[in-house]
Design a protein around this motif. Sequence first.
Motif, short mmCIF file in Angstrom:
data_model
loop_
_atom_site.label_atom_id
_atom_site.label_comp_id
_atom_site.label_asym_id
_atom_site.label_seq_id
_atom_site.Cartn_x
_atom_site.Cartn_y
_atom_site.Cartn_z
N LEU A 87 -7.14 4.91 -6.30
CA LEU A 87 -6.20 4.15 -5.47
C LEU A 87 -6.06 4.70 -4.06
O LEU A 87 -6.08 3.95 -3.06
CB LEU A 87 -4.83 4.13 -6.17
N ALA A 105 0.07 -7.14 -4.61
CA ALA A 105 -1.25 -6.81 -4.08
C ALA A 105 -2.22 -7.98 -4.26
O ALA A 105 -3.03 -8.28 -3.39
CB ALA A 105 -1.80 -5.56 -4.77
N GLY A 138 4.85 -0.15 -10.47
CA GLY A 138 3.43 -0.48 -10.54
C GLY A 138 3.18 -1.95 -10.82
O GLY A 138 2.29 -2.57 -10.22
N ALA A 177 2.52 1.87 -3.44
CA ALA A 177 1.56 2.42 -4.40
C ALA A 177 1.20 3.86 -4.06
O ALA A 177 1.10 4.72 -4.95
CB ALA A 177 0.30 1.55 -4.43
N CYS A 187 0.83 -1.21 0.00
CA CYS A 187 0.00 0.00 0.00
C CYS A 187 0.86 1.26 0.00
O CYS A 187 0.58 2.22 -0.73
CB CYS A 187 -0.91 0.01 1.22
N THR A 197 1.81 7.47 -6.49
CA THR A 197 0.72 8.37 -6.88
C THR A 197 0.93 9.77 -6.32
O THR A 197 0.65 10.76 -7.00
CB THR A 197 -0.64 7.82 -6.40
N THR A 248 -0.62 2.69 -13.70
CA THR A 248 0.56 2.21 -14.42
C THR A 248 0.39 2.38 -15.93
O THR A 248 1.30 2.85 -16.63
CB THR A 248 0.82 0.73 -14.07
N ASN A 302 7.40 4.79 -13.11
CA ASN A 302 6.27 4.18 -12.41
C ASN A 302 5.98 2.76 -12.87
O ASN A 302 5.34 2.00 -12.13
CB ASN A 302 5.00 5.02 -12.61
N LEU A 309 -4.36 0.85 -9.39
CA LEU A 309 -2.93 0.67 -9.65
C LEU A 309 -2.67 0.31 -11.11
O LEU A 309 -1.74 0.84 -11.74
CB LEU A 309 -2.39 -0.42 -8.72
N ALA A 337 4.11 -4.01 -7.67
CA ALA A 337 3.11 -3.77 -6.63
C ALA A 337 1.79 -4.45 -6.96
O ALA A 337 1.11 -4.98 -6.06
CB ALA A 337 2.90 -2.27 -6.45
N PHE A 338 1.42 -4.52 -8.23
CA PHE A 338 0.17 -5.17 -8.65
C PHE A 338 0.23 -6.66 -8.34
O PHE A 338 -0.73 -7.24 -7.80
CB PHE A 338 -0.07 -4.94 -10.14
#
Length: 477
Positions: free
Chosen positions: A119, A189, A182, A22, A19, A26, A90, A178, A86, A185-186
């Motif tokens: 997000l 997540a 991204g 991300a 979290c 942003t 991206t 990014n 997210l 992180a995706f």
Amino acid sequence: MGDGSPLPDPNRWKALAVCLIAGFITLLDVSIVNVALPSIREGLGASESEIQWVLSGYALTFGLVLVPAGRIGDARGRRMMFMTGLALFTGASALCGAAQTSIWLVLARLLQGIAGGILTPQISALIQQMFSGRERGRAFGMFGTVIGISTAVGPLLGGVIIKLFGAEEGWRWVFYVNLPIGIVAFVLASRLLPGPDHENRACLRDLDPIGVLLLGSGVVLLLLPLVEQRQWNGGTKWLLVPLAAALLVVFVLWERRQTRRGRMPVVDLALFRFHSYTLGLFVMLFYFAGFTSIFFVLTLYLQSGLGYSALLAGLTITPFAVGASVGASIGGHLVHRFGHALVATGLLMVVIGLCGSILAVYEVPGHRVGWALVAPLLFAGLGSGLVISPNQTLTLAEVPPAQGGSAAGVLQTAQRIGSAMGIAVVGSIFFSRLAEDQGQDWAGPLRHGLVASVAFVLVAFVVAFADLRKGRVLRSR
């Protein structure tokens, strides 16, 4: 556990890290793009208004979708909304980096702002879902630290990226950076974030799309004549201002209708019964209009006017961000002791620091101005740290817990609208003065732009002082 309470999620700290990563990218895109603006302007042949929309468009769409996106996450699952935002962010970053025209970039930034708005509210909601007690306080503290760091490193990181990849194409990598973050992180997540903790479903009408449309249209029509002041000749553009006012009045009437019918409005007007919330919201609206616009005109002056590199411009702005981080840490410890007086003091410090910056530009023209700006920007940054987080704490203090999420969302929306408004107004003044001087004198337009920024912060100070006086009157009674 013996008391029957649910076991804490074993992956909660790993999920928090996802979290925060991300949230970092942003929020980073609010500040990192500033130092890339001169390169974007030259690389794409962007007009003055298009440069303004690159920043204000992102802030505006970000703010408009915050509240409804938070509601969808609460109703349909925060993990789903987090991953949707997210993925969209991206993809929009890739579109920004690949832009071949300035219009392409502006539209991609609008999409990127929508993604950021989807997000961001999920992060706070997921922290509340995954943590409780002292752990929740620690988690929110870490999120606050990430917000401060992203603001602090944005201009400097943007300068480093443009230095590495060159002034002509380096601005593209400000967005491309990014992509790997991204994607990673995706994936994380999907594995670590908790699923929905209930089965509620929201209808489209419960998300108040008409309210979002009315608010967005009203704000855009208000900003349009300011941003397009030099491109749109004639006085007809100012007819949009009364039209914008009419739309905003219709928005208020619509929100009241939604409330009477028992539906969820974008803005819960009942919140404005709390005087501290109302005044605190206006403090944020005008303060963000002032302090966000500072960096817009300052980076243009340093790079286009004085020939600073993006890295050197980023280093020049860094004292403000460093001061803000230190001030936020101090403010967190002092807010419960000094209350609204702390916010008013912080705003006064920002005004003094900005006036010092104006004086520095006037007294130290030329390349040495970067050194002359260090002390006033650092002082203004310290003041800024005493404003944002303490004001949010005080603004939400009177709001009942049941309305806390809505109140925080509306407060963030006011911040983003304030940013868009400030960039539009200050940018319009800056570019108009620059055109009058035929691009020969950049210091004069900068001073006029900074004066406008100071005016916004002064309005915020007057509101904060009124809040302070009102609080003292109520306590004396």
